[in-house]
Design an enzyme around this catalytic site. Structure first.
Site, PDB file in Angstrom:
ATOM      1  N   GLY A  46      87.629  54.197  25.767  1.00 56.31           N
ATOM      2  CA  GLY A  46      87.414  53.628  27.086  1.00 56.31           C
ATOM      3  C   GLY A  46      88.591  52.764  27.487  1.00 56.31           C
ATOM      4  CD  GLN A  51      91.069  47.575  28.275  1.00 51.28           C
ATOM      5  OE1 GLN A  51      90.289  48.430  28.675  1.00 51.28           O
ATOM      6  NE2 GLN A  51      91.389  47.423  27.001  1.00 51.28           N
ATOM      7  CB  CYS A  92      89.169  45.749  22.642  1.00 47.52           C
ATOM      8  SG  CYS A  92      89.731  45.562  24.342  1.00 47.52           S
ATOM      9  CG  LEU A  93      92.376  51.098  23.712  1.00 52.16           C
ATOM     10  CD1 LEU A  93      92.574  52.066  24.874  1.00 52.16           C
ATOM     11  CD2 LEU A  93      92.944  51.658  22.422  1.00 52.16           C
ATOM     12  CG  HIS A 134      83.975  47.159  25.383  1.00 56.22           C
ATOM     13  ND1 HIS A 134      84.156  46.376  24.275  1.00 56.22           N
ATOM     14  CD2 HIS A 134      85.230  47.443  25.848  1.00 56.22           C
ATOM     15  CE1 HIS A 134      85.462  46.184  24.079  1.00 56.22           C
ATOM     16  NE2 HIS A 134      86.128  46.829  25.030  1.00 56.22           N
ATOM     17  CD  GLU A 135      86.360  50.057  28.280  1.00 55.90           C
ATOM     18  OE1 GLU A 135      87.172  49.409  28.985  1.00 55.90           O
ATOM     19  OE2 GLU A 135      86.557  50.270  27.073  1.00 55.90           O
ATOM     20  CG  HIS A 138      87.873  45.222  29.500  1.00 58.27           C
ATOM     21  ND1 HIS A 138      88.736  44.290  28.975  1.00 58.27           N
ATOM     22  CD2 HIS A 138      87.578  46.071  28.481  1.00 58.27           C
ATOM     23  CE1 HIS A 138      88.953  44.544  27.704  1.00 58.27           C
ATOM     24  NE2 HIS A 138      88.260  45.627  27.378  1.00 58.27           N
TER      25      HIS A 138
END
Length: 168
Positions: A46, A51, A92-93, A134-135, A138
């Site tokens: 994701g 991000q 997480c990226l 989660h996304e 963000h």
């Protein structure tokens, strides 16, 4: 399509609240394509536009086993379908190589717009439900480390700061 740079925690831009997308146009479709390429290149499941320092309410994800089921969420919103919560290991990226269990709703009802501007709804559970939550966090400037104890959060912050200094 282009691979975009993913912001790394503790970059303050990750805390920016994303604005709604007014119209799905070619610019948004290009953003979606770039986000998908970036997510796949980084081996993520994701990615939120926040991000990559684009503060619009756009998310891409793919939780399929064979990585051929991309999902596009423009202006997403969700509601938990019950009060049950389940901890699941999250990464997480923007915080590479760090994982922690975060309790989230087991099932959610999602409303979003797709890459072509069509509104849709779906019920999600398991990994997809966790990924949606989660996304969407963000887009509100919230990171999974915000759910951790101050001690764990501090430990990750210090390791990320050290890593960023070494990479600089």
């Amino acid at each position: 399509m282009a691979i975009r740079t993913i912001l790394q925690y503790p970059d303050p831009r990750l805390r920016t609240r994303a604005a709604p997308v007014a119209q799905v146009d070619d610019d948004i479709r290009t953003l979606v394509d770039d986000m998908l390429e970036t997510m796949y290149d980084a081996a993520g499941i994701g990615l939120a536009a926040t991000q990559i320092d684009v503060h619009q309410r756009v998310i891409v994800m793919d939780v399929s086993d064979d990585r051929n089921g991309p999902l596009v969420l423009i202006n997403p919103s969700y509601e938990p379908l019950d009060d049950e919560r389940e901890p699941l290991q999250e990464g997480c990226l923007s915080i590479p190589d760090y994982y922690a269990e975060v309790p989230r709703a087991l099932r959610v009802h999602l409303k979003a717009t797709d890459r072509d501007g069509n509104a849709y709804e779906l019920d999600a559970d398991g990994l997809l439900a966790h990924c949606i939550q989660h996304e969407c966090d963000h887009l509100e400037g919230v990171l999974f480390v915000d759910y951790l104890s101050p001690l764990k959060r501090d430990r990750i912050l210090k390791k990320m700061q050290k890593r960023l200094k070494q990479d600089a």
